[in-house]
Design a protein around this motif. Structure first.
Motif, PDB file in Angstrom:
ATOM      1  N   LEU A  49       4.876   9.490  -7.881  1.00 54.70           N
ATOM      2  CA  LEU A  49       5.867   9.276  -6.531  1.00 54.70           C
ATOM      3  C   LEU A  49       5.965  10.411  -5.985  1.00 54.70           C
ATOM      4  O   LEU A  49       6.312  10.494  -4.698  1.00 54.70           O
ATOM      5  CB  LEU A  49       6.827   8.406  -7.137  1.00 54.70           C
ATOM      6  N   THR A  50       6.368  11.587  -6.657  1.00 55.04           N
ATOM      7  CA  THR A  50       6.463  12.907  -6.167  1.00 55.04           C
ATOM      8  C   THR A  50       5.338  13.289  -5.261  1.00 55.04           C
ATOM      9  O   THR A  50       5.738  13.679  -4.076  1.00 55.04           O
ATOM     10  CB  THR A  50       6.906  13.948  -7.134  1.00 55.04           C
ATOM     11  N   ALA A  51       4.180  13.083  -5.700  1.00 57.76           N
ATOM     12  CA  ALA A  51       3.010  13.714  -4.923  1.00 57.76           C
ATOM     13  C   ALA A  51       2.929  12.980  -3.736  1.00 57.76           C
ATOM     14  O   ALA A  51       2.553  13.398  -2.589  1.00 57.76           O
ATOM     15  CB  ALA A  51       1.862  13.727  -5.943  1.00 57.76           C
ATOM     16  N   ARG A  52       3.258  11.721  -3.855  1.00 57.71           N
ATOM     17  CA  ARG A  52       2.828  10.491  -2.606  1.00 57.71           C
ATOM     18  C   ARG A  52       3.987  10.773  -1.589  1.00 57.71           C
ATOM     19  O   ARG A  52       4.033  10.491  -0.437  1.00 57.71           O
ATOM     20  CB  ARG A  52       2.837   9.344  -3.172  1.00 57.71           C
ATOM     21  N   LEU A  53       5.352  11.008  -2.208  1.00 55.73           N
ATOM     22  CA  LEU A  53       6.405  10.710  -1.363  1.00 55.73           C
ATOM     23  C   LEU A  53       7.257  11.981  -1.092  1.00 55.73           C
ATOM     24  O   LEU A  53       8.052  12.192  -0.451  1.00 55.73           O
ATOM     25  CB  LEU A  53       7.556   9.781  -1.655  1.00 55.73           C
ATOM     26  N   GLY A  54       6.863  13.137  -1.656  1.00 59.08           N
ATOM     27  CA  GLY A  54       7.372  14.396  -1.587  1.00 59.08           C
ATOM     28  C   GLY A  54       8.583  14.873  -2.278  1.00 59.08           C
ATOM     29  O   GLY A  54       9.031  15.823  -2.238  1.00 59.08           O
ATOM     30  N   ALA A  55       9.072  13.808  -3.126  1.00 56.96           N
ATOM     31  CA  ALA A  55      10.293  14.283  -4.034  1.00 56.96           C
ATOM     32  C   ALA A  55      10.294  13.485  -4.940  1.00 56.96           C
ATOM     33  O   ALA A  55       9.990  12.226  -4.995  1.00 56.96           O
ATOM     34  CB  ALA A  55      11.551  14.146  -3.158  1.00 56.96           C
ATOM     35  N   PRO A  56      10.742  13.765  -6.088  1.00 53.50           N
ATOM     36  CA  PRO A  56      10.956  12.852  -7.391  1.00 53.50           C
ATOM     37  C   PRO A  56      12.063  11.801  -6.955  1.00 53.50           C
ATOM     38  O   PRO A  56      13.115  12.078  -6.138  1.00 53.50           O
ATOM     39  CB  PRO A  56      11.453  13.892  -8.491  1.00 53.50           C
ATOM     40  N   SER A  86       0.977  -1.278  -0.094  1.00 49.41           N
ATOM     41  CA  SER A  86       0.054  -0.104   0.049  1.00 49.41           C
ATOM     42  C   SER A  86       0.743   1.220  -0.174  1.00 49.41           C
ATOM     43  O   SER A  86       1.969   1.055   0.322  1.00 49.41           O
ATOM     44  CB  SER A  86      -0.826   0.162   1.216  1.00 49.41           C
ATOM     45  N   TRP A  87       0.209   2.423  -0.315  1.00 49.45           N
ATOM     46  CA  TRP A  87       1.187   3.565  -0.164  1.00 49.45           C
ATOM     47  C   TRP A  87       1.714   4.089   1.351  1.00 49.45           C
ATOM     48  O   TRP A  87       2.727   4.406   1.291  1.00 49.45           O
ATOM     49  CB  TRP A  87       0.287   4.825  -0.688  1.00 49.45           C
ATOM     50  N   GLN A  88       0.868   3.499   2.362  1.00 48.82           N
ATOM     51  CA  GLN A  88       1.396   3.526   3.668  1.00 48.82           C
ATOM     52  C   GLN A  88       2.640   2.802   3.756  1.00 48.82           C
ATOM     53  O   GLN A  88       3.606   3.304   4.353  1.00 48.82           O
ATOM     54  CB  GLN A  88       0.415   3.099   4.713  1.00 48.82           C
ATOM     55  N   GLU A  89       2.653   1.610   3.339  1.00 44.10           N
ATOM     56  CA  GLU A  89       3.660   0.616   3.461  1.00 44.10           C
ATOM     57  C   GLU A  89       5.125   1.143   2.686  1.00 44.10           C
ATOM     58  O   GLU A  89       6.150   1.022   2.960  1.00 44.10           O
ATOM     59  CB  GLU A  89       3.587  -0.758   3.120  1.00 44.10           C
TER      60      GLU A  89
END
Ligand SMILES: [Zn+2]
Length: 279
Positions: A189-196, A146-149
């Motif tokens: 990925l950038t939107a989800r994790l904050g950086a490309p 999942s995105w959380q994992e």
């Protein structure tokens, strides 16, 4: 299997050759996929084997190594990578990698992570197994992180890379479809994790699964592109066509040592040449 039976004498010969031939310093990238729990012991032994040899580098150290910043070492260090983002990867990181202090790079497909339940199983069967398996043939526990994992791995010092949006064979795509698979992936990925992420690994990894067009699009958005073609990454290897050694944890230990030490490299000289010709 015959090649498994001959791996020990082959390994002995390879080590003797390495002692006299002084090969160029190289980074090796190991490539694993789904790691079900019954393979955790084999993964544990593989990590021990690598630590006794060249040892592991973190994804950040690999980036520095590939940029030419790291000192040359006698034994090739290894970067550990996992493709497809199976939930088993998160568990393996918790149970096995943490015990060894190893940080790995996990390549995920955002478009498949976003699917739920049965839709995701259909996606895994159609795209990751490329239709070789139906959703009903997958192990009952098969699911993606999942995105959380994924975010939890990122927070714990592992790195997340792009494995295309939905695991399509990029050599068959062009134009908007290609852009969406390659560039759209890093946007999510950038939107989800904050950086490309600087890392991309193209789906399926084989020489026939990539094209010059796809590599050009990949290079416009990522610093490193990892293939699945075996071989060492030396100072002369282009960062857009990095080599990696697929690991089958069911293989005997001597055969895995042989792979980690580059014993199969000679068989992949032609795909490496074809890969280099695409850039
Ligand atoms: Zn894959």
């Amino acid at each position: 299997m015959l090649r498994h039976r001959f791996s020990r004498p082959w390994l002995t010969g390879l080590r003797a050759w390495r002692r006299i031939s002084a090969p160029s310093p190289a980074l090796r990238i190991l490539l694993l996929h789904d790691v079900p729990e019954h393979h955790f012991d084999a993964l544990d032994r593989l990590l021990d084997t690598v630590k006794r040899g060249g040892g592991f580098v973190t994804p950040a150290e690999a980036e520095a190594w590939l940029a030419g910043d790291a000192p040359a070492r006698g034994n090739a260090p290894c970067l550990l990578t996992f493709d497809d983002g199976f939930a088993s990867n998160h568990r393996a990181a918790d149970v096995v990698l943490s015990r060894h202090g190893v940080k790995a790079l996990f390549f995920v497909c955002p478009g498949l992570v976003d699917l739920d339940g049965e839709a995701q199983r259909q996606g895994i069967a159609a795209h990751i197994s490329d239709g070789r398996l139906g959703a009903a043939d997958l192990p009952r526990e098969a699911r993606l992180m999942s995105w959380q994992e994924i975010a939890a791995l990122n927070d714990r010092g592992h790195a997340i890379g792009a494995h295309s949006m939905t695991h399509r064979r990029l050599s068959r795509l062009q134009g908007d479809e290609l852009s969406r698979e390659v560039l759209g992936c890093n946007e999510v990925l950038t939107a989800r994790l904050g950086a490309p992420t600087p890392w991309f690994a193209y789906p399926f990894g084989s020489i026939d699964s990539i094209s010059a067009d796809a590599l050009a699009v990949i290079a416009s958005a990522y610093k490193f592109c990892r293939s699945g073609v075996r071989g060492p990454n030396t100072g002369a290897t282009d960062r857009r066509v990095l080599r990696a050694d697929q690991i089958d944890l069911a293989a005997p230990e001597a055969y895995l040592s042989l792979i980690v030490e580059g014993g199969l490299d000679w068989r992949y000289a032609t795909p490496r040449r074809r890969l280099d010709a695409l850039i």
